[in-house]
Design an enzyme around this catalytic site. Structure first.
Site, PDB file in Angstrom:
ATOM      1  N   GLN A 239       0.812  -1.224   0.000  1.00 13.19           N
ATOM      2  CA  GLN A 239       0.000   0.000   0.000  1.00 13.19           C
ATOM      3  C   GLN A 239       0.839   1.265   0.000  1.00 13.19           C
ATOM      4  O   GLN A 239       0.372   2.321  -0.428  1.00 13.19           O
ATOM      5  CB  GLN A 239      -0.906   0.007   1.239  1.00 13.19           C
ATOM      6  CG  GLN A 239      -1.874  -1.151   1.272  1.00 13.19           C
ATOM      7  CD  GLN A 239      -3.114  -0.861   2.100  1.00 13.19           C
ATOM      8  OE1 GLN A 239      -3.400   0.268   2.468  1.00 13.19           O
ATOM      9  NE2 GLN A 239      -3.875  -1.893   2.388  1.00 13.19           N
ATOM     10  N   LYS A 265      -0.508  -3.955  -4.807  1.00  9.31           N
ATOM     11  CA  LYS A 265      -1.645  -3.079  -5.122  1.00  9.31           C
ATOM     12  C   LYS A 265      -1.319  -1.861  -5.994  1.00  9.31           C
ATOM     13  O   LYS A 265      -1.870  -1.688  -7.070  1.00  9.31           O
ATOM     14  CB  LYS A 265      -2.238  -2.547  -3.826  1.00  9.31           C
ATOM     15  CG  LYS A 265      -2.836  -3.594  -2.924  1.00  9.31           C
ATOM     16  CD  LYS A 265      -3.253  -2.967  -1.628  1.00  9.31           C
ATOM     17  CE  LYS A 265      -3.791  -3.976  -0.637  1.00  9.31           C
ATOM     18  NZ  LYS A 265      -5.136  -4.457  -0.942  1.00  9.31           N
TER      19      LYS A 265
HETATM   20  C1  PLP Z   1       0.234  -4.594   3.332  1.00 10.08           C
HETATM   21  C2  PLP Z   1      -0.495  -5.649   2.564  1.00 10.08           C
HETATM   22  N1  PLP Z   1       0.172  -6.732   2.163  1.00 10.08           N
HETATM   23  C3  PLP Z   1      -0.423  -7.703   1.456  1.00 10.08           C
HETATM   24  C4  PLP Z   1      -1.762  -7.626   1.137  1.00 10.08           C
HETATM   25  C5  PLP Z   1      -2.401  -8.744   0.376  1.00 10.08           C
HETATM   26  O1  PLP Z   1      -2.558  -8.394  -0.932  1.00 10.08           O
HETATM   27  P1  PLP Z   1      -3.567  -9.227  -1.882  1.00 10.08           P
HETATM   28  O2  PLP Z   1      -4.927  -9.030  -1.309  1.00 10.08           O
HETATM   29  O3  PLP Z   1      -3.359  -8.607  -3.225  1.00 10.08           O
HETATM   30  O4  PLP Z   1      -3.133 -10.631  -1.844  1.00 10.08           O
HETATM   31  C6  PLP Z   1      -2.499  -6.519   1.536  1.00 10.08           C
HETATM   32  C7  PLP Z   1      -3.931  -6.423   1.205  1.00 10.08           C
HETATM   33  O5  PLP Z   1      -4.686  -5.689   1.779  1.00 10.08           O
HETATM   34  C8  PLP Z   1      -1.847  -5.498   2.272  1.00 10.08           C
HETATM   35  O6  PLP Z   1      -2.510  -4.419   2.697  1.00 10.08           O
END
Ligand code: PLP
Length: 428
Positions: A239, A265
């Site tokens: 993020q 993301k």
């Molecule tokens: C800091 C962080 N790492 C990993 C993820 C996981 O990502 P994904 O949902 O694309 O697998 C998120 C999802 O909210 C996140 O905020």
């Protein structure tokens, strides 16, 4: 356009995978807004799922996807194409030494999964330390290192995962003394360790954990704890990476370079793209020990082309400084709201990732969970989408993360709606 049998069909045919669905049918999205079936514009202050840093349907991303789907879409996972190698090179150019080798994947969880596997292979250890308020994803390894939600009912997590508290001066019994908190935490790690510490996986700002920002100096101290134990430091910038906090990567503020960086993301700005970036040294060691991460969409050209476009737009539109500047404006606006609304216990965050924690009483700091839900509903009614995270022992925390392309007027509109929603929800 109405909603027809939409909700009946949704109820009958969808698996519910999280909290309640937002009570809107979104028909389209453009820039900083999504539009519902009544044609209502809703300001998107979560950037989709914290990802759409260029807003929705940025023309350059649309052009890239159109071009790529028509000429170079998806390949055998062992075949390389120019967008993949170009993106790996551009990522290396955007990062300090020694981060120069990338693995291009699809989701955040997957990138953390790969990073953890690399750390285990490179160090020979298997114990992973992460924050007790963390969110690293839903797959096995990532979920085992996730403590903010989702641990119950699935059987044993992967053995060797240990939690330490994230710094949270607003509520921690250690207050501002994060150094003592960190020493106590690592003393517990050492006592629990089976002697196989591999890596520490953390977010520079814990977003799902309630927008907890690591204080200046913390990351360097954490790095030292890792170095003392021969562990790798993995930073999850799902993020915070790609300009959101006012620097290209959040770790830049701290002058600390991780051994492995995961991006997701924001790198695809809403399209499924993730990257694991590490040093030549670690990559070499993993390769020699048989590193395997052969997925269907590894090194896919289309998302890689999107990633290249995202980096290009961020550079061309000066979005790093824009995030810093607008983040400052947003922060000033939120601080001003806090001066008039007693239910705001604390404002925190950096750049265009801000959080406000709601409490029923500023002295007792009692969590205001119901109020969080009520403000969310009021905001949506007034045309603003915000996300409230509710974790045990914490008040509802609003995560505010508009696209980096948001205009000054849109930031003003969001603050105005939030002001009205807070007023209405407190005294309905
Ligand atoms: C800091 C962080 N790492 C990993 C993820 C996981 O990502 P994904 O949902 O694309 O697998 C998120 C999802 O909210 C996140 O905020």
């Amino acid at each position: 356009m109405g909603t027809d049998g939409f909700w009946d069909d949704a109820e009958r045919h969808l698996v519910r995978y999280g909290g309640a669905f937002a009570p809107v049918v979104v028909e389209r999205a453009a820039g900083s807004f999504v539009y519902d079936s009544a044609g209502r514009a809703i300001l998107d202050f979560t950037s989709g799922q914290m990802s759409a840093v260029l807003g929705h349907s940025h023309p350059d991303v649309v052009a890239t996807v159109r071009e790529s789907i028509g000429t170079l879409d998806h390949l055998f996972s062992g075949m390389l194409s120019r967008p993949v190698v170009d993106l790996a090179r551009e990522l290396a150019a955007s990062l300090p030494d020694p981060l120069e080798r990338s693995l291009l994947l699809t989701t955040g969880a997957e990138s953390n999964e790969a990073a953890l596997k690399m750390a285990k292979l490179a160090t020979g250890g298997w114990e992973i330390v992460s924050f007790a308020q963390s969110w690293h994803g839903m797959t096995g390894g990532a979920a085992s290192a996730t403590y903010s939600a989702g641990r119950r009912g699935y059987g044993p997590p992967i053995p060797g995962n240990l939690a330490i508290p994230a710094p949270y001066p607003y509520r921690s019994v250690f207050g501002d003394d994060w150094r003592t908190e960190l020493d106590v935490a690592w003393d517990l790690v050492d006592r629990q360790s089976a002697g196989a510490l591999a890596a520490c996986l953390v977010e520079p700002i814990l977003s799902s954990g309630g927008v907890l920002e690591l204080p200046p100096g913390y990351l360097a101290a954490l790095r030292a704890k890792c170095d003392e134990r021969g562990m790798l430091l993995i930073l999850d910038e799902a993020q915070t990476g790609i300009a959101r906090t006012g620097t290209m990567y959040a770790f830049e503020r701290d002058g600390v370079v991780p051994d492995i960086l995961t991006l997701s993301k924001t790198l695809g700005a809403g399209l499924p793209l993730a990257a694991v970036v590490t040093s030549a040294d670690i990559e070499q060691r993993c390769h020699e020990r048989g590193f395997l991460f052969f997925t269907t969409h590894v090194s896919d050209p289309l998302p890689a082309a999107v990633g290249l476009t995202v980096l290009d737009v961020v550079r061309r539109e000066g979005l790093v400084s824009r995030a810093a500047e607008l983040g400052g404006r947003l922060r000033t606006g939120l601080t001003e709201l806090a001066s008039r609304h007693d239910c705001i216990g604390e404002v925190r965050g950096r750049g265009l990732l801000q959080g406000i924690e709601l409490v029923t009483d500023r002295t007792t700091k009692d969590p205001a969970d119901d109020l969080g839900r009520a403000v969310t509903t009021e905001c949506l009614d007034l045309g603003l989408h915000m996300n409230v995270v509710q974790l045990p022992g914490m008040g509802g925390v609003f995560r505010i993360a508009p696209p980096l392309t948001v205009s000054d007027a849109e930031v003003g509109l969001g603050l105005e709606i939030l002001d009205q929603a807070l007023t209405k929800a407190v005294a309905p």
